[in-house]
Design a protein around this motif. Structure first.
Motif, PDB file in Angstrom:
ATOM      1  N   PRO A  46       6.125   5.148   1.592  1.00  0.00           N
ATOM      2  CA  PRO A  46       6.159   3.689   1.449  1.00  0.00           C
ATOM      3  C   PRO A  46       5.227   2.990   2.439  1.00  0.00           C
ATOM      4  CG  PRO A  46       8.380   4.622   1.626  1.00  0.00           C
ATOM      5  CD  PRO A  46       7.427   5.695   2.010  1.00  0.00           C
ATOM      6  N   ASP A  47       4.764   1.834   2.054  1.00  0.00           N
ATOM      7  CA  ASP A  47       3.965   0.983   2.929  1.00  0.00           C
ATOM      8  C   ASP A  47       4.754   0.707   4.212  1.00  0.00           C
ATOM      9  OD1 ASP A  47       1.983  -0.662   3.866  1.00  0.00           O
ATOM     10  OD2 ASP A  47       2.413  -2.325   2.517  1.00  0.00           O
ATOM     11  N   GLY A  48       4.121   0.917   5.373  1.00  0.00           N
ATOM     12  CA  GLY A  48       4.778   0.668   6.646  1.00  0.00           C
ATOM     13  C   GLY A  48       5.547   1.854   7.205  1.00  0.00           C
ATOM     14  N   ASP A  49       5.496   2.990   6.532  1.00  0.00           N
ATOM     15  CA  ASP A  49       6.198   4.180   6.994  1.00  0.00           C
ATOM     16  C   ASP A  49       5.459   4.789   8.189  1.00  0.00           C
ATOM     17  OD1 ASP A  49       8.120   6.148   7.050  1.00  0.00           O
ATOM     18  OD2 ASP A  49       7.479   7.156   5.207  1.00  0.00           O
ATOM     19  N   PHE A  50       6.179   5.590   8.971  1.00  0.00           N
ATOM     20  CA  PHE A  50       5.577   6.438  10.004  1.00  0.00           C
ATOM     21  C   PHE A  50       6.099   7.834   9.720  1.00  0.00           C
ATOM     22  CE2 PHE A  50       4.313   6.611  14.790  1.00  0.00           C
ATOM     23  CZ  PHE A  50       3.780   7.879  14.622  1.00  0.00           C
ATOM     24  N   TYR A  94       0.822  -1.200   0.000  1.00  0.00           N
ATOM     25  CA  TYR A  94       0.000   0.000   0.000  1.00  0.00           C
ATOM     26  C   TYR A  94       0.865   1.262   0.000  1.00  0.00           C
ATOM     27  CZ  TYR A  94      -4.399  -2.475   0.438  1.00  0.00           C
ATOM     28  OH  TYR A  94      -5.496  -3.261   0.183  1.00  0.00           O
ATOM     29  N   ASP A  95       1.790   1.338  -0.956  1.00  0.00           N
ATOM     30  CA  ASP A  95       2.554   2.571  -1.124  1.00  0.00           C
ATOM     31  C   ASP A  95       1.607   3.709  -1.503  1.00  0.00           C
ATOM     32  OD1 ASP A  95       4.828   1.114  -0.659  1.00  0.00           O
ATOM     33  OD2 ASP A  95       5.442   1.007  -2.757  1.00  0.00           O
ATOM     34  N   SER A 135      -2.558   7.907  -5.675  1.00  0.00           N
ATOM     35  CA  SER A 135      -2.618   6.460  -5.852  1.00  0.00           C
ATOM     36  C   SER A 135      -2.181   5.773  -4.567  1.00  0.00           C
ATOM     37  CB  SER A 135      -1.701   6.042  -7.009  1.00  0.00           C
ATOM     38  OG  SER A 135      -1.587   4.624  -7.073  1.00  0.00           O
ATOM     39  N   ILE A 136      -2.953   4.790  -4.129  1.00  0.00           N
ATOM     40  CA  ILE A 136      -2.611   4.027  -2.926  1.00  0.00           C
ATOM     41  C   ILE A 136      -2.736   2.541  -3.252  1.00  0.00           C
ATOM     42  CG2 ILE A 136      -3.169   3.549  -0.523  1.00  0.00           C
ATOM     43  CD1 ILE A 136      -4.216   6.361  -0.267  1.00  0.00           C
ATOM     44  N   LYS A 161       1.158  -0.943  10.577  1.00  0.00           N
ATOM     45  CA  LYS A 161       0.311   0.114  10.041  1.00  0.00           C
ATOM     46  C   LYS A 161       1.155   1.260   9.494  1.00  0.00           C
ATOM     47  CE  LYS A 161      -3.340  -1.983  11.768  1.00  0.00           C
ATOM     48  NZ  LYS A 161      -4.205  -2.802  10.876  1.00  0.00           N
ATOM     49  N   THR A 162       0.793   1.744   8.328  1.00  0.00           N
ATOM     50  CA  THR A 162       1.365   2.996   7.843  1.00  0.00           C
ATOM     51  C   THR A 162       0.696   4.133   8.596  1.00  0.00           C
ATOM     52  OG1 THR A 162       1.740   2.104   5.625  1.00  0.00           O
ATOM     53  CG2 THR A 162       1.666   4.501   5.838  1.00  0.00           C
ATOM     54  N   ILE A 163       1.499   5.036   9.178  1.00  0.00           N
ATOM     55  CA  ILE A 163       0.942   6.138   9.955  1.00  0.00           C
ATOM     56  C   ILE A 163       1.444   7.460   9.398  1.00  0.00           C
ATOM     57  CG2 ILE A 163       0.818   7.231  12.228  1.00  0.00           C
ATOM     58  CD1 ILE A 163       1.005   4.488  13.485  1.00  0.00           C
TER      59      ILE A 163
END
Length: 234
Positions: free
Chosen positions: A35-39, A6-7, A69-70, A199-201
């Motif tokens: 990026p997916d998983g970023d905070f 889920y970028d 786009s996600i 989770k991406t936050i």
């Protein structure tokens, strides 16, 4: 099956708001990747576009031009109905002022987004119990918001946000109405959701000390990113 990444991609985004007979641009050519998983923590003065970014990523607001786009899904190409369903599955929102229903218990507030799913009543109860345990409120299951502290109410707000297991949490000043101790506890919880649950936050904040839990911090000014700092532990 390969898991979906889920970028988050914002490309050439132009966004403006009406002011009288004219329009005021917020972003004129915003391009960014999360990026997916970023905070990611976003700081900047009022009016710089911080909350607008959250609204665009969450599908609450739409671009004038450009693309959001996600996970390969183009939000600007979706119908209102499809976007509403997508948002309920992918996005969780955490607000500064909690937005809890005052007549509902902690458990009932957390259950609200699950009422739109196909889960049975027993499955919803089990999910709510698990989530309240994750946020440290298993013993406040039946408490009304008025019987909870500000920090506890925000924990209920976070529990509600993750009830449907979204991939992305959008947090708009999540500690802005809390004392330092409660704020630190909420930040530690968000960090846990990022590092342990993946989770991406994306967190908008005016408090520089809050950015310590983020992997990256960017400064937004007049619709442009003027600096970025990457956490030493990232």
């Amino acid at each position: 099956m390969t898991p979906v990444s889920y970028d988050i991609e914002l490309t050439g985004v132009y966004k403006s708001y009406p002011l009288g007979k004219s329009r005021i641009p917020i972003f004129e050519d915003l391009t960014m990747t999360i990026p997916d998983g970023d905070f990611l923590a976003i700081m900047g003065p009022s009016g710089s576009g911080k909350s607008t970014i959250l609204n665009l990523i969450g599908g609450i607001d739409t671009v004038d031009s450009g693309h959001v786009s996600i996970g390969g899904t183009m939000l600007d190409k979706m119908s209102t109905r499809a976007l509403t369903r997508w948002r309920s599955e992918v996005i969780g929102f955490v607000f500064q002022f909690y937005n809890l229903m005052p007549m509902l218990s902690a458990a009932q507030n957390v259950e609200l987004p699950l009422l739109l799913t196909d889960l049975s009543a027993s499955e919803r109860r089990e999910r709510v119990h698990t989530i309240l345990d994750i946020v440290g409120l298993a013993d406040r299951h039946d408490h009304l918001p008025s019987l909870l502290s500000g920090g506890q109410q925000q924990r209920v707000g976070i529990a509600r946000a993750i009830a449907s297991d979204p991939r992305i949490l959008l947090c708009d000043e999540p500690t802005g109405d809390l004392d330092r101790k409660s704020a630190d506890e909420i930040l530690e919880l968000l960090q846990l959701l990022n590092t342990k649950l993946g989770k991406t936050i994306i967190m908008v904040t005016h408090d520089e000390s809050s950015t310590r839990v983020a992997k990256r911090t960017v400064i937004l000014d007049k619709g442009r990113f003027v600096s970025e700092e990457i956490a030493q532990c990232a």
